[in-house]
Write an enzyme that holds these catalytic residues in place. Structure first.
Site, PDB file in Angstrom:
ATOM      1  N   HIS B 141      35.492  40.455  43.314  1.00  0.00           N
ATOM      2  CA  HIS B 141      36.754  40.520  42.554  1.00  0.00           C
ATOM      3  C   HIS B 141      36.564  41.382  41.327  1.00  0.00           C
ATOM      4  CE1 HIS B 141      35.677  37.554  39.357  1.00  0.00           C
ATOM      5  NE2 HIS B 141      34.958  36.980  40.305  1.00  0.00           N
ATOM      6  N   ASP B 143      38.900  41.445  38.763  1.00  0.00           N
ATOM      7  CA  ASP B 143      39.487  40.870  37.554  1.00  0.00           C
ATOM      8  C   ASP B 143      38.418  40.076  36.811  1.00  0.00           C
ATOM      9  OD1 ASP B 143      39.470  38.898  39.614  1.00  0.00           O
ATOM     10  OD2 ASP B 143      40.857  37.665  38.453  1.00  0.00           O
ATOM     11  N   ASP B 176      30.135  38.816  36.475  1.00  0.00           N
ATOM     12  CA  ASP B 176      31.240  38.103  37.143  1.00  0.00           C
ATOM     13  C   ASP B 176      32.502  38.927  37.098  1.00  0.00           C
ATOM     14  OD1 ASP B 176      32.901  36.218  38.264  1.00  0.00           O
ATOM     15  OD2 ASP B 176      33.060  35.013  36.456  1.00  0.00           O
ATOM     16  N   GLU B 210      41.029  36.546  41.250  1.00  0.00           N
ATOM     17  CA  GLU B 210      40.105  35.433  41.489  1.00  0.00           C
ATOM     18  C   GLU B 210      40.045  34.458  40.330  1.00  0.00           C
ATOM     19  OE1 GLU B 210      36.463  33.037  41.905  1.00  0.00           O
ATOM     20  OE2 GLU B 210      37.011  34.343  40.242  1.00  0.00           O
ATOM     21  N   GLU B 211      40.077  34.987  39.098  1.00  0.00           N
ATOM     22  CA  GLU B 211      39.986  34.115  37.915  1.00  0.00           C
ATOM     23  C   GLU B 211      41.280  33.348  37.668  1.00  0.00           C
ATOM     24  OE1 GLU B 211      37.210  33.593  36.866  1.00  0.00           O
ATOM     25  OE2 GLU B 211      35.962  35.391  36.960  1.00  0.00           O
ATOM     26  N   ASP B 239      29.322  36.393  44.462  1.00  0.00           N
ATOM     27  CA  ASP B 239      30.112  35.935  43.305  1.00  0.00           C
ATOM     28  C   ASP B 239      29.595  34.592  42.791  1.00  0.00           C
ATOM     29  OD1 ASP B 239      32.106  35.890  41.394  1.00  0.00           O
ATOM     30  OD2 ASP B 239      33.592  34.992  42.730  1.00  0.00           O
ATOM     31  N   HIS B 489      32.109  33.582  32.263  1.00  0.00           N
ATOM     32  CA  HIS B 489      33.195  32.814  31.622  1.00  0.00           C
ATOM     33  C   HIS B 489      32.869  32.485  30.168  1.00  0.00           C
ATOM     34  CE1 HIS B 489      35.273  31.227  35.500  1.00  0.00           C
ATOM     35  NE2 HIS B 489      34.616  32.341  35.735  1.00  0.00           N
TER      36      HIS B 489
END
Lengths: 520, 520
Positions: B141, B143, B176, B210-211, B239, B489
């Protein structure tokens, strides 16, 4: 003499003295007051018609007062609160009150938007200063709860509407507490216009911050105990309500409240339940175990030692409850559900007024939103409170609570840590419902309403009651004017015209009976 | 053949099939792949130096990608998300990928500020379409999570900083998942520049949501299963992360999550605990009793019937856990506390990955603020979830939970009402860690890192894993690039340069070993 008598009767959570159960049935004062009724009849025969006659003027004063949006909780409306204080002061002046003072209480403590915000003044005034007469301090508050048409009011909240059909006065403050407060002014006016001498010296203590925690008032009472309030024999507060809608009441007790927080701490920060679920001791899991051990679903408190602190019910007390006009249906209606824990009127009222209760209010630090969040909260605090009654000692109670929570946590064998603390503590209050003041109010009720009032207590607290009693060392009477359905704090707040007018008569008659008492 | 093999191995909460414990130790594929190592060595001898040589160019591509703040959770940044999709598409084009499509997923469903907001596109592309080769779909991903210097970043989050001292690449998306995503592009580039034929057909499925819940992706996979994705033999998702910081891992399982809400309702509205405390059945009191009966402080689930659904631990499985590089200290460090429920590495990991857990997340409707509020909440909803594992059946689990809560409530003899419901349901996933894909990745790890990878699972869920497996009827491999301390994150997200470069080599080697397998 008063002080020593009261000191035997008063009960507080901080210093329990003689339990209410030891109070005698019929005092000398009570008998003398009862005997005074015939001799006072001519006074009432002049006074009561005058009150009836002045009804339009009384309503007019209330109307002007209600038009001022004196919302103490809204900083932007503070000038309106002060404006209302001045309006009341001007009314007092026109009635011949003297020594009128708008006592400043200083800057409002944080949290405030404006750090220079001044607290609203307390309106002090006296009517008469005859050393041969008793002195009665009357308390009321001129500030009100917020109100807006948008909340669902049928009419403008800050316009007093006289509803001819229901014979009610509708508007914010009508019953809480502008109506009762102005009632004392009307008592004086009726006496003056009827040519009757006020039988007592009257002192006013009208505050403008009651709806926002009575900030500064207790300190003022303490300062003025030997100043403005020197020589006060009795305090009368008219700021609560009948239990129902039919029968007048006198209120002689309030429960106290000890509010606790039990916190369980574990990880340093909130964790993801996918990654840590099952391998870490969760504070929330420990907490619900502790909370589940405090009280059962039947309302029985599970903390050992509390029941033993509660004063036993006497036969005389039981008789008070049997007489009260109340039913389970009224509770169901108020709660909007059929989830009462008791069926019998006596059980309901005793558990509301004279037994302790434990409520679990919530949890701070846990997920509280809608939907799903997969968090393991790192630190959670359960909030619960115990309503206190005679003869519970606050410090002893706190020790029982903390020990109980610690023991419950120890049983869990958890690697987390627990901390239990008292975060707020308000004492209970119980008076002798047969003392001179209450006897006077009882006789007055019989004269005005033709019935003996119910003797009630309240489950909640009015902290200033205890402050008056302890700081002025006087008896305090709670003498409500409005009904249980008046909607104080709610939409369409109202005061029945009959309660307003009869309430003024009741206030006046109470002063005469109290003056006739051989005791304070 | 693949489909029928996989159907025997795949486990889902909705349709449990053959438990993982029945998987054989060593497949034919595994032996063949292992045997292919010597013959592939000349390929790696050309490929790996090329990857090393291209390091500056690879970092440069990542740098450009990180500079685009593609935060899918911020509506105002949606154009940036789309910009990043186009940047990736342009890179794919320059590398010779064909049939490049930015697949639109339609309007983003509520809640959104802009009701016309379009979901970011999924970047589809193919490299090679030789029917003689296997086809591998790689997922990533583009994003990222929100990030701001104010959050505590040492450097600008949307600038890739090459830290010479730590040999790390710092920036939002580095690990990520922009780093791993671009890794696949670099694999192709290294092959091209080294003159090596890519041993498989490669398909990309790069999403931009995805997030924010992978909105629309499952539907796309379903639509394209017989379209763009027809003929896919295997799916590889890069991921997730190593368990720790030292040892590479392959991930073969994820727990599922059944999220429940148990609501207790009583009065019509919130009540004051002074007035109603002790005479009304409090929903919060009932709720804490129910929550206290779900799990104990040692993490043992108290709902009967759940333990019986859990697949027993096999000797072979136990051996996997014994080999894993992990210690209790690492858990303590991650949690920031010494509140782990287990000491032994094997117990910790099994309870994180292959046993169910029950977490109590919080309460909706109760007081959740600071300080004291004397409310009796009218309706409270306890939130808890159960992490699911083989062979738990979601529907059967829900029945057990609802029955348990109803029975617990019935015992309370409360006049309130209870309602328990499943509000979210994500299935677990477990693959065969000895199948062709995993065997290929194991051999590749040995070649690149010189060690056998740990076989890990995750306690949380990556729902799209199961969607790929079920909808494309393929095996899915989770092949992480970054380390456990990368701070996805969080602030100062980083990717070690060694993980980036070795990760690219690993991806390439995996494709070669997988191509060499006689099985899919």
């Amino acid at each position: 003499m008063l002080a020593s008598l009261i000191s035997k009767l008063v009960l507080s959570a901080k210093s329990p003295r003689v339990p209410v159960s030891t109070v005698s049935t019929m005092s000398t004062a009570s008998a003398a007051i009862s005997a005074a009724a015939p001799s006072l009849q001519p006074v009432f025969d002049k006074l009561f018609p005058k009150v009836d006659e002045l009804q339009p003027q009384f309503i007019d004063v209330l109307k002007h007062a209600v038009e001022i949006p004196a919302v103490s909780g809204d900083e932007t409306l503070r000038p309106q609160v002060v404006k209302k204080a001045r309006y009341i002061a001007s009314q007092l002046e026109s009635l011949g009150f003297t020594d009128i003072q708008l006592k400043e209480l200083g800057t409002q403590p944080p949290p405030v938007v404006d750090p220079t915000l001044q607290l609203p003044p307390v309106v002090l005034a006296r009517y008469g200063s005859d050393p041969a007469k008793k002195t009665v301090l009357v308390y009321g508050h001129y500030d009100v709860q917020p109100a807006s048409r948008d909340d669902g009011w049928d009419t403008e909240p800050f316009e007093l509407v006289v509803d001819e059909q229901t014979q009610q006065l509708r508007g914010r403050g009508s019953t809480d507490d502008t109506g009762p407060l102005t009632g004392w002014l009307h008592v004086v006016r009726a006496h003056r216009e009827a040519g009757i001498d006020l039988p007592v010296n009257l002192l006013t203590c009208f505050e403008g911050m009651e709806e926002s925690g009575s900030l500064g008032l207790e300190q003022l009472i303490e300062r003025e105990a030997t100043g403005y309030f020197a020589g006060v024999d009795a305090v009368c507060i008219s700021d609560n309500y009948w239990l129902g809608t039919r029968k007048p009441v006198l209120t002689y007790g309030l429960r106290g409240c000890n509010y606790y927080q039990v916190s369980v701490s574990g990880p340093k920060a909130d964790l993801h339940s996918g990654v840590f679920g099952g391998i870490i001791a969760e504070p929330m899991v420990d907490l619900v175990q502790i909370l589940a051990g405090l009280v059962d679903s039947q309302g029985r408190i599970l903390i050992k030692g509390i029941d033993e602190m509660v004063a036993p019910v006497t036969e005389k007390e039981r008789a008070i409850y049997e007489k009260i006009d109340f039913s389970r249906d009224e509770l169901d209606e108020a709660a909007g559900s059929h989830t009462a824990l008791y069926d019998r009127k006596e059980d309901i009222l005793m558990h509301r007024w004279r037994y302790p209760s434990l409520s679990v209010h919530g949890v701070e630090g846990a997920f509280a939103g809608m939907g799903a969040k997969t968090v393991i909260p790192a630190r959670v605090s359960g909030k619960f409170s115990i309503r206190t009654v005679p003869d519970m000692d606050s410090e002893k109670l706190t020790k029982l609570v903390v020990d109980h929570c610690n023991a419950a946590f120890a049983k869990l064998n958890s690697p987390n840590t627990v901390h239990t603390e008292l975060i707020h503590d308000g004492a209970y209050w119980v008076s002798d419902p047969y003392n001179a003041q209450f006897s006077a109010a009882t006789e007055a009720t019989k004269v005005v309403y033709g019935v003996e009032p119910d003797l009630t207590r309240e489950g909640g607290s009015i902290p200033i009651t205890l402050a008056f009693e302890q700081l002025l060392k006087t008896s305090v009477l709670l003498l409500p004017m409005g009904r249980g359905d008046d909607g104080a704090h709610s939409v369409n707040e109202k005061l029945d015209i009959s309660n307003f007018i009869n309430g003024i008569k009741l206030m006046g008659a109470y002063l005469h009976f109290y003056a006739a008492s051989p005791e304070n």
